[in-house]
Each structure stands twice: as structure tokens, then as C-alpha cells.
Write a protein that holds these residues in place. Structure first.
Motif, PDB file in Angstrom:
ATOM      1  N   PHE A 134       4.338 -21.429  -5.752  1.00  0.00           N
ATOM      2  CA  PHE A 134       3.057 -20.769  -5.541  1.00  0.00           C
ATOM      3  C   PHE A 134       2.626 -20.005  -6.791  1.00  0.00           C
ATOM      4  CE2 PHE A 134       5.062 -21.025  -1.357  1.00  0.00           C
ATOM      5  CZ  PHE A 134       4.054 -21.547  -0.572  1.00  0.00           C
ATOM      6  N   GLU A 135       1.323 -19.894  -6.972  1.00  0.00           N
ATOM      7  CA  GLU A 135       0.777 -18.969  -7.967  1.00  0.00           C
ATOM      8  C   GLU A 135       0.706 -17.590  -7.312  1.00  0.00           C
ATOM      9  OE1 GLU A 135      -2.978 -20.298  -9.370  1.00  0.00           O
ATOM     10  OE2 GLU A 135      -2.293 -22.359  -9.728  1.00  0.00           O
ATOM     11  N   VAL A 136       1.204 -16.572  -8.016  1.00  0.00           N
ATOM     12  CA  VAL A 136       1.355 -15.264  -7.380  1.00  0.00           C
ATOM     13  C   VAL A 136       0.753 -14.170  -8.246  1.00  0.00           C
ATOM     14  CG1 VAL A 136       2.974 -13.618  -6.337  1.00  0.00           C
ATOM     15  CG2 VAL A 136       3.527 -16.071  -6.375  1.00  0.00           C
ATOM     16  N   GLU A 137       0.012 -13.264  -7.599  1.00  0.00           N
ATOM     17  CA  GLU A 137      -0.409 -12.018  -8.211  1.00  0.00           C
ATOM     18  C   GLU A 137       0.054 -10.880  -7.314  1.00  0.00           C
ATOM     19  OE1 GLU A 137      -4.430 -11.537  -9.400  1.00  0.00           O
ATOM     20  OE2 GLU A 137      -4.611 -13.561 -10.230  1.00  0.00           O
ATOM     21  N   THR A 138       0.427  -9.762  -7.918  1.00  0.00           N
ATOM     22  CA  THR A 138       0.851  -8.607  -7.135  1.00  0.00           C
ATOM     23  C   THR A 138      -0.201  -7.513  -7.222  1.00  0.00           C
ATOM     24  OG1 THR A 138       2.082  -7.651  -8.994  1.00  0.00           O
ATOM     25  CG2 THR A 138       3.286  -9.114  -7.487  1.00  0.00           C
ATOM     26  N   HIS A 139      -0.324  -6.753  -6.138  1.00  0.00           N
ATOM     27  CA  HIS A 139      -1.317  -5.681  -6.050  1.00  0.00           C
ATOM     28  C   HIS A 139      -0.663  -4.473  -5.396  1.00  0.00           C
ATOM     29  CE1 HIS A 139      -4.628  -8.665  -6.659  1.00  0.00           C
ATOM     30  NE2 HIS A 139      -3.768  -9.451  -6.024  1.00  0.00           N
ATOM     31  N   VAL A 140      -0.857  -3.305  -5.979  1.00  0.00           N
ATOM     32  CA  VAL A 140      -0.433  -2.044  -5.375  1.00  0.00           C
ATOM     33  C   VAL A 140      -1.677  -1.198  -5.178  1.00  0.00           C
ATOM     34  CG1 VAL A 140       0.945   0.045  -5.623  1.00  0.00           C
ATOM     35  CG2 VAL A 140       1.840  -2.151  -6.449  1.00  0.00           C
ATOM     36  N   ALA A 141      -1.921  -0.797  -3.949  1.00  0.00           N
ATOM     37  CA  ALA A 141      -3.114  -0.002  -3.637  1.00  0.00           C
ATOM     38  C   ALA A 141      -2.701   1.302  -2.974  1.00  0.00           C
ATOM     39  CB  ALA A 141      -4.047  -0.784  -2.720  1.00  0.00           C
ATOM     40  N   ARG A 142      -3.537   2.305  -3.116  1.00  0.00           N
ATOM     41  CA  ARG A 142      -3.335   3.575  -2.432  1.00  0.00           C
ATOM     42  C   ARG A 142      -4.329   3.692  -1.278  1.00  0.00           C
ATOM     43  NH1 ARG A 142      -0.521   7.681  -5.110  1.00  0.00           N
ATOM     44  NH2 ARG A 142       0.166   7.150  -7.223  1.00  0.00           N
ATOM     45  N   GLY A 143      -3.888   4.297  -0.188  1.00  0.00           N
ATOM     46  CA  GLY A 143      -4.815   4.540   0.908  1.00  0.00           C
ATOM     47  C   GLY A 143      -4.264   4.111   2.240  1.00  0.00           C
ATOM     48  N   VAL A 200       0.856  -1.189   0.000  1.00  0.00           N
ATOM     49  CA  VAL A 200       0.000   0.000   0.000  1.00  0.00           C
ATOM     50  C   VAL A 200       0.890   1.236   0.000  1.00  0.00           C
ATOM     51  CG1 VAL A 200      -1.841   1.249   1.176  1.00  0.00           C
ATOM     52  CG2 VAL A 200      -1.775  -1.258   1.264  1.00  0.00           C
ATOM     53  N   VAL A 201       0.609   2.158  -0.916  1.00  0.00           N
ATOM     54  CA  VAL A 201       1.401   3.390  -1.035  1.00  0.00           C
ATOM     55  C   VAL A 201       0.527   4.573  -0.637  1.00  0.00           C
ATOM     56  CG1 VAL A 201       2.836   2.406  -2.851  1.00  0.00           C
ATOM     57  CG2 VAL A 201       0.790   3.697  -3.473  1.00  0.00           C
ATOM     58  N   PRO A 202       1.134   5.688  -0.269  1.00  0.00           N
ATOM     59  CA  PRO A 202       0.347   6.864   0.151  1.00  0.00           C
ATOM     60  C   PRO A 202      -0.597   7.326  -0.953  1.00  0.00           C
ATOM     61  CG  PRO A 202       2.658   7.139   0.715  1.00  0.00           C
ATOM     62  CD  PRO A 202       2.586   5.927  -0.154  1.00  0.00           C
ATOM     63  N   ASP A 203      -1.749   7.810  -0.555  1.00  0.00           N
ATOM     64  CA  ASP A 203      -2.717   8.292  -1.542  1.00  0.00           C
ATOM     65  C   ASP A 203      -2.691   9.802  -1.683  1.00  0.00           C
ATOM     66  OD1 ASP A 203      -3.781   9.054   0.830  1.00  0.00           O
ATOM     67  OD2 ASP A 203      -5.712   8.035   0.587  1.00  0.00           O
ATOM     68  N   ASN A 204      -1.677  10.448  -1.106  1.00  0.00           N
ATOM     69  CA  ASN A 204      -1.622  11.912  -1.128  1.00  0.00           C
ATOM     70  C   ASN A 204      -0.564  12.440  -2.090  1.00  0.00           C
ATOM     71  OD1 ASN A 204       0.571  11.030   0.277  1.00  0.00           O
ATOM     72  ND2 ASN A 204       0.305  12.397   2.038  1.00  0.00           N
ATOM     73  N   VAL A 205      -0.140  11.597  -3.041  1.00  0.00           N
ATOM     74  CA  VAL A 205       0.834  12.026  -4.045  1.00  0.00           C
ATOM     75  C   VAL A 205       0.088  12.426  -5.301  1.00  0.00           C
ATOM     76  CG1 VAL A 205       2.823  11.383  -5.439  1.00  0.00           C
ATOM     77  CG2 VAL A 205       2.610  10.516  -3.099  1.00  0.00           C
ATOM     78  N   SER A 206       0.167  13.682  -5.695  1.00  0.00           N
ATOM     79  CA  SER A 206      -0.575  14.181  -6.853  1.00  0.00           C
ATOM     80  C   SER A 206       0.279  14.119  -8.113  1.00  0.00           C
ATOM     81  CB  SER A 206      -1.016  15.635  -6.613  1.00  0.00           C
ATOM     82  OG  SER A 206      -1.823  15.710  -5.453  1.00  0.00           O
TER      83      SER A 206
END
Length: 285
Positions: A73-82, A39-45
Motif C-alpha cells: 500500500f501507499e501510506v501517509e501518516t497524520h497526527v491531529a490534535r482535538g 489523534v492526540v489531546p489538544d490540551n497539552v501546552s
């Protein structure tokens, strides 16, 4: 089984992911599908320094993804903001994950800061079983505190419905658990009730027989008296448990707390991996 593995791409999380023993333990309980989430910050414009932070995070997950894939393993990557704990729980709910795994950086001199805020908040609001994997600092860098995640499992119960739900998670640990230790703590208010100890021993004995029959593992039982959290932590040390299995209490209409004080204190103050199982009635936050 499908898990969400939450990572901040730190050296501590790298240590958890690169532990071959830990990966084998996950495989042994039937984990086949891993969803790596950061999870990455959601305040980067847009247009500001750091605007590519999500892209950079996704690329950084590549090395962790390869470790899981090389382990089968079967792997999926996810990047979310918030907010991290909201995004972690949200993804687990959306994927119908069987478990969330987060790394806990272990002990600090300050008792109230033994785990990071993300781990604490995920623990408080988890809608799926949560494994808090303990990481320690060594001379050579971060390392997993107890690699054999589920080999020696301590189950703490107050015989409530929430505790029963945690007990029902035991069969998911087949293939990895060799020994189980069942514990009931008589709190300070119960010490004067002599019949309660015998009743607790009988109920634990029934659970032990059930586990031996269903899982074919060694099982020991114990009843202790005193402060509940202190006695659970003392039993962890006595039996050499690698993971403590406990039910989380809930649910409150207040958004900030879904986790009972005992479970939270065991996560915060302990030195063990902790597997928390939330009540069935917990709703997503």
C-alpha cells in the motif's frame, strides 16, 4: 480506493493492522492508498510534560506504516490534535476518502459499553462509509474477530433510500465477497400484514438476481419477523457473516445524532464487523 485508517496505537489496533488476511481483503476491494491517522489531546501546552506527544505519536506510527507498505500500500501518516471523531471525519472529507476504518474492541459485560466512545461517535457522525473492524481479547492478546472482512456479507435492508445507498456499495466489494445474504426484518408492527412478507421476498429476489449478474457471487435471501436488531444479530450468527452492511439513517440538525437507532445498535451490540454507509445528504460535522 483511498481509506483513512484511524488508530490509537493500541495493541488492539496493532492486531487489526498486522492481520495479513485483513490487509489482503482491503487490497482485494481495490484499496491502494492508506492514510494512517492518530489523534492526540489538544490540551497539552508548550513547556509542560507531554509537549512532544505529537512527535512521539508520529514516530509510533512508523511500525504500522511499515506493515502497510510491506503489503504493497501507499501510506501517509497524520497526527491531529482535538476530538477524535471530528478529526477522523474531517480528514476523510478533506481527502475525499472512499472509506474510514476503525477498530472496535468488541464485547463488554455492560450492554451500553460494547464499543469505545470514539468508535460510537465516529459511527454516529461518519460522512464516508465506515468499517468498524471487530477486535477480541484472546489468551495471547488482542486479535481480529473475523479476518475475512468481506467474504460473507450480510446486507440488512428496510427498502429505504438509505438502505439502497448501502446496497449500491456492493460493487466496491467485488474481489473480496464470495457470498451475500440479503435480509429484511418485519418489525412487530408489520406482523399482521401477510402480503408484506411475499412482497419483501420478491424485492429481495430482485436484488439477489442483480447481485448474481453483476458480481457473480452466491446470494441467499431471508425474511425474518421480530425485533429488528435482534433478528439482524441472529441472522449474522446463522449464516456466519464476516461483515454486516447496513445504511445509516440521518440527517438531523442536532449535532449529536446522524445514525439511526437500528444501525447504532447493530454496531454496539453485535459481534461482527459492520460496514455503515451514510446517506448522501450527510454533511461534515
Amino acid at each position: 480506493m483511498r481509506i483513512v485508517f484511524a488508530t490509537d496505537r493500541s495493541e488492539a489496533n496493532e492486531a487489526a493492522i498486522e492481520s495479513r488476511t485483513c490487509l489482503e481483503c482491503l487490497a482485494n476491494i481495490g484499496v491502494r492508498e492508506v492514510h494512517l491517522l492518530t489523534v492526540v489531546p489538544d490540551n497539552v501546552s508548550s513547556g509542560l510534560p507531554g509537549m512532544d506527544i505529537a512527535s512521539n505519536a508520529r514516530r509510533a506510527l512508523g511500525s504500522q506504516q511499515r506493515v502497510f507498505e510491506e503489503a504493497g500500500f501507499e501510506v501517509e501518516t497524520h497526527v491531529a490534535r482535538g476530538t477524535p471523531h471530528r478529526r477522523i471525519n474531517g480528514l476523510a472529507e478533506r481527502l475525499d476518502a472512499d472509506m474510514i476504518v476503525v477498530g472496535s474492541r468488541g464485547e463488554s459485560p455492560l450492554r451500553n459499553r460494547l464499543i469505545g466512545s470514539t468508535v460510537r461517535n465516529v459511527a454516529r457522525t461518519a460522512v464516508r462509509p465506515l468499517l468498524a473492524e471487530r477486535i477480541e481479547t484472546t489468551e495471547t492478546g488482542p486479535a481480529v474477530k473475523k479476518e475475512h472482512l468481506f467474504r460473507d456479507t450480510l446486507y440488512a435492508t428496510d427498502f429505504s433510500q438509505n438502505a439502497q445507498r448501502a446496497y449500491e456499495f456492493f460493487p466496491h466489494l467485488s474481489g473480496a465477497t464470495e457470498r451475500a445474504y440479503l435480509l429484511h426484518v418485519r418489525g412487530h408492527e408489520q406482523r399482521e400484514v401477510d402480503d408484506a412478507t411475499d412482497e419483501a421476498r420478491d424485492r429481495l429476489a430482485e436484488l439477489a438476481t442483480d447481485l448474481r449478474d453483476r458480481m457473480g457471487i452466491d446470494v441467499e435471501t431471508n425474511v425474518r419477523s421480530g425485533g429488528v436488531v435482534d433478528e439482524i444479530l441472529a441472522e449474522e450468527r446463522r449464516v456466519g457473516a464476516t461483515t454486516t452492511l447496513i445504511g445509516a439513517r440521518g440527517t438531523s440538525r442536532l449535532r449529536r445524532l446522524l445514525l439511526g437507532s437500528t444501525a447504532e445498535s447493530v454496531v454496539a451490540q453485535g459481534n461482527n464487523n459492520v460496514l455503515l454507509v451514510p446517506p448522501a445528504s450527510v454533511t461534515p460535522r
